[in-house]
Scaffold this motif. Sequence first.
Motif, mmCIF file in Angstrom:
data_model
loop_
_atom_site.group_PDB
_atom_site.id
_atom_site.type_symbol
_atom_site.label_atom_id
_atom_site.label_comp_id
_atom_site.label_asym_id
_atom_site.label_seq_id
_atom_site.Cartn_x
_atom_site.Cartn_y
_atom_site.Cartn_z
ATOM 1 N N THR A 177 -42.099 -53.822 98.557
ATOM 2 C CA THR A 177 -40.759 -53.702 97.968
ATOM 3 C C THR A 177 -39.866 -54.912 98.186
ATOM 4 O O THR A 177 -38.846 -55.047 97.504
ATOM 5 N N TYR A 222 -38.034 -55.320 100.701
ATOM 6 C CA TYR A 222 -36.871 -54.873 101.480
ATOM 7 C C TYR A 222 -36.763 -55.690 102.760
ATOM 8 O O TYR A 222 -37.750 -55.988 103.415
ATOM 9 N N HIS A 237 -36.692 -48.825 98.023
ATOM 10 C CA HIS A 237 -37.485 -48.887 99.262
ATOM 11 C C HIS A 237 -37.404 -47.571 100.036
ATOM 12 O O HIS A 237 -38.427 -47.063 100.507
#
Length: 190
Positions: A181, A183, A69
């Motif tokens: 991602t 994240y 990320h």
Amino acid sequence: MALMTIHPTAADIAIANYIAAHTNPPAEETAEAVTWGGDEHVLCALTITFWIWTRASEQRRRARRTADHVLLTTLVASALPHLLKAAFDQRRPDRLTVRGHWRGIPFSGREMDAFPSGHAVHIGALASAASELPPRQRNLVWLAGAGLVATRIVLLAHWTTDVLAGLAIGALAERALRRLTGYGRPSQGS
């Protein structure tokens, strides 16, 4: 030729003129050294090193998602200012203030590339990513980021609004990349 020209606000001009009149050589020299910490080349090198470090050992497997990320965020935050500066023209304050860099600090970048601050885009993105860190680490990243972006104003490389806009653009870009991602969300194995 850019699509739009942006003009500094009255507050931008007042702040830049105050800095031009009151900043001393040691402050300018310190800011010139510190500002390299927000340079896209330095940040890309650091994030690539972090990404490789997480792949060097199975014990660092949990950090890989973060490294993925942060690397993607850094690369996007490095490209964004170039795209935006192609669309927007704004003269840098060091070309417009009464005294400019009269103490020997060199002029910053291209004359019409003030908006947005690339350093601030990078720092905004990384500071946003740091919001997932434990409070002590997060606050350290935020404090370092604030110091880095302040150097852009002290060096008259950017207007204050360029820095604030850059921080917001970077943070918004990082938050958008989280969708890609994952994240900030619990991992599948947790």
